[in-house]
Structures are given as structure tokens and as C-alpha cells.
Design a protein around this motif. Sequence first.
Motif, short mmCIF file in Angstrom:
data_model
loop_
_atom_site.label_atom_id
_atom_site.label_comp_id
_atom_site.label_asym_id
_atom_site.label_seq_id
_atom_site.Cartn_x
_atom_site.Cartn_y
_atom_site.Cartn_z
N ILE A 62 0.15 -95.06 -86.60
CA ILE A 62 1.25 -96.02 -86.63
C ILE A 62 2.48 -95.40 -86.01
O ILE A 62 2.70 -94.18 -86.10
CB ILE A 62 1.52 -96.46 -88.10
N SER A 63 3.28 -96.23 -85.33
CA SER A 63 4.52 -95.73 -84.74
C SER A 63 5.46 -95.26 -85.85
O SER A 63 5.38 -95.71 -86.99
CB SER A 63 5.19 -96.83 -83.90
N HIS A 64 6.34 -94.35 -85.52
CA HIS A 64 7.19 -93.75 -86.53
C HIS A 64 8.13 -94.77 -87.19
O HIS A 64 8.56 -94.57 -88.34
CB HIS A 64 8.00 -92.60 -85.94
N ASP A 65 8.45 -95.85 -86.48
CA ASP A 65 9.29 -96.88 -87.08
C ASP A 65 8.48 -97.93 -87.83
O ASP A 65 9.04 -98.87 -88.41
CB ASP A 65 10.16 -97.56 -86.01
N LEU A 104 -0.08 -88.74 -82.51
CA LEU A 104 1.21 -89.16 -81.97
C LEU A 104 2.18 -87.99 -82.02
O LEU A 104 2.26 -87.27 -83.02
CB LEU A 104 1.75 -90.33 -82.80
N SER A 105 2.93 -87.80 -80.94
CA SER A 105 3.89 -86.70 -80.89
C SER A 105 5.00 -86.91 -81.92
O SER A 105 5.30 -88.03 -82.32
CB SER A 105 4.50 -86.59 -79.49
N PRO A 106 5.63 -85.81 -82.38
CA PRO A 106 6.69 -85.93 -83.39
C PRO A 106 7.85 -86.83 -82.95
O PRO A 106 8.48 -87.47 -83.80
CB PRO A 106 7.16 -84.49 -83.59
N ASP A 107 8.13 -86.89 -81.65
CA ASP A 107 9.22 -87.76 -81.19
C ASP A 107 8.77 -89.20 -80.97
O ASP A 107 9.57 -90.07 -80.62
CB ASP A 107 9.87 -87.21 -79.91
N GLY A 108 7.49 -89.47 -81.18
CA GLY A 108 6.96 -90.82 -81.08
C GLY A 108 6.80 -91.37 -79.68
O GLY A 108 6.50 -92.55 -79.50
N LYS A 109 6.95 -90.51 -78.67
CA LYS A 109 6.92 -90.99 -77.29
C LYS A 109 5.58 -90.83 -76.59
O LYS A 109 5.33 -91.47 -75.56
CB LYS A 109 8.00 -90.27 -76.48
N THR A 110 4.72 -89.96 -77.11
CA THR A 110 3.48 -89.62 -76.41
C THR A 110 2.30 -89.70 -77.36
O THR A 110 2.38 -89.27 -78.51
CB THR A 110 3.57 -88.20 -75.83
N LEU A 111 1.19 -90.24 -76.85
CA LEU A 111 -0.05 -90.31 -77.60
C LEU A 111 -1.08 -89.45 -76.89
O LEU A 111 -1.28 -89.56 -75.68
CB LEU A 111 -0.54 -91.76 -77.67
N ASP A 125 2.05 -91.95 -71.97
CA ASP A 125 3.46 -92.22 -72.22
C ASP A 125 3.56 -93.61 -72.83
O ASP A 125 3.17 -94.60 -72.21
CB ASP A 125 4.25 -92.15 -70.91
N LEU A 126 4.08 -93.70 -74.05
CA LEU A 126 4.08 -94.98 -74.75
C LEU A 126 5.10 -95.97 -74.21
O LEU A 126 4.91 -97.18 -74.31
CB LEU A 126 4.29 -94.76 -76.25
N GLU A 127 6.18 -95.48 -73.64
CA GLU A 127 7.19 -96.40 -73.11
C GLU A 127 6.67 -97.11 -71.86
O GLU A 127 6.77 -98.34 -71.74
CB GLU A 127 8.48 -95.66 -72.79
N SER A 128 6.10 -96.35 -70.95
CA SER A 128 5.58 -96.94 -69.70
C SER A 128 4.15 -97.44 -69.83
O SER A 128 3.67 -98.19 -68.98
CB SER A 128 5.65 -95.91 -68.57
N LYS A 129 3.46 -96.98 -70.88
CA LYS A 129 2.04 -97.30 -71.10
C LYS A 129 1.16 -96.79 -69.96
O LYS A 129 0.14 -97.38 -69.62
CB LYS A 129 1.82 -98.80 -71.31
#
Length: 325
Positions: A62-65, A104-111, A125-129
Motif C-alpha cells: 500500500i502507498s504510504h498515504d 516500496l521504497s521508504p520515500d514512496g516513489k519507487t517500487l 518509478d511510481l510517478e511516471s509509471k
Amino acid sequence: MLRRLTFLSAGLVVAASIGSPACAYMVYVSNEKDNTVSVVDSTTKEVVRTIDVGQRPRGITISHDGKFIYLCASDDDTIEIIDTDTHEIVGSLPSGPDPELFVLSPDGKTLYVANEDDNLVTVIDLESKHVKAEVPVGVEPEGMGISPDGKSMVNTSETTNMAHFIDTETNEITHNVLVDSRPRFAEFKRDNSEVWVSAEIGGTVSVIDNSSREVKHKITFEIPGLRSEAIQPVGVRITADGAKAYVALGPANRVAVVNAKTYEVEKYVLVGQRVWQLAFTPDQKMIISTNGVSNDITFIDVTTDEAIQSVTVGALPWGVVVSPN
């Protein structure tokens, strides 16, 4: 000396209530056989929703948020994105073939995704997918763990019997550590000092020093009345204070409670059949096991290490994650 075993039939409370937790968390369980995710309320211990997903769902996070679930639909060669408000699939990620587990990376940006069929770790990269990198690893990669500082990621290869340490800045392997047969999971201590790697066929957990990248201890398990080959460690979780570890023991139908400082097994908690994976609630008052053959999950009280209640979910529950809030 082992403390007494605890057993809980599905859906029955066998101990006095410990009181309601401060918060109700949603528990998400991937059901490998019927292609669903069960959503369980941690307070009522009831399934509140069943989500239809892709084929052979396994790894789940799950995403950190708390807004999105990421789910490995292994036989569809994709990672599905599920909105936790609507429980609808809202997108997918380019996972590579046969995604099994991810972290999931600690900063939530990378899987970081283990692709069993082509012996790769795919970095997304989760932002760009988009795929940032593909890292060749050993044969049949599965277990995935990442250091709390986000600098190192560990993949375990089931056939090569190694834990591969990968630098997350360069996406290159820095160390290969030999462990016992069929390693399935990797878990870092919160203080970054150790990595615990379970070996399903070897029947051990290797404790790897994160500075020297050498095995410093091997934890073994012995349960009266059970053959050693029935004790197959898979999922591992360590408390935030580094005091206790929980190890899912597969067809032994138990979760081992280990003193994470002395490495002594203190207790075996009897749960459902074929226990696979584990997840803490965010307050760490409970840990939840997925029991594949009995089609249920079991809530365990972390203070008493007693099984509280089992809840029937879908067919062959495999992975589990809990909402962060």
C-alpha cells in the motif's frame, strides 16, 4: 523452553478480549486462487468488501498515504493499482513477467519488483509509471526487502539460494550472500543493522549483518510431533523496537515468535493451515497471518503472543497488507 501452543478455529475467539484498538485499520488480503482481494475491518474482524482482481494475485502493498493498493497479478504479468476509497482498479504498472513480490521504497516513489520467470528485479518509478531499470539476479527471484534508509535493496533467488544486495542509487548488485535452500523473504531491522532471510526448504532464517554482508547467525525451528521437513519458514516481520520477530512456518501451521536479540525461539502460535505471509497493524498491537489452505487469516496479539481470532477470506490467501491510518 517453548511456551504452550495456542489454537484458534476459524472465526472463534479463544481468549478474553484485549479491548478495542485505538483505530480501525483496513486489512487487504490477496487470494491467489479466486482472483480477489478481501478487505477486513481490524476492529470488527469482518470482511467488508471483496474486490475482483487479475489472475493469481500474490504480492500486495500500500502507498504510504494509504490511497492506493499495489497488487501483483502474477499470471497477467502486471501490477494493478486499486483505489482504497472506491475499491476500483484505477491503473496498472509495467511489472515485467510473473511478478511475485515487491517492496516500496521508504520515500514512496519507487517500487522494486521480483520477476520470477526472467530472473530480474524491475525498478518502477511510481510517478511516471515507467521502468527505471532492470537488474539481473539469480534464478527464480522472489523475496524483496529494503533498508530503512533506502540505500540497499535485497532480493532472494529461490534456486540460486542467495540474497542479492542491490545499491538503489546505481541499481547494481554489490554483494551476493549464500543462504539455505529456497529463500523466500527478506526483512530488515528498523535500525538497519540486520537482514533476516527465510529459507523454506532449508528450514532456517539467516541473520545477515548489514555492514559486513555476512551471515552472523542461523535460526532453526523444532516443533514436537512434527517432521523437520514440515517446518518451512516464509514470511518474516520484526517489531519496530527490534525486540521480537515473527516467522510464518508454512505447513507447520504455526507462527514462530523469536527473541530478535538472542535469536531464541520463545513460542509457536498455532494458526490456520499453510501460513504464508505476515503483516503488523500500524500500532503494532496485532500481527496478521495468511493461512492458504484453511482460507483464513489469523489476528495475533503482539503483547501476549496469543491468537485472537481467525477470519475466513477468499481461496488461498497469500499476501497481506494493512492501511497505514
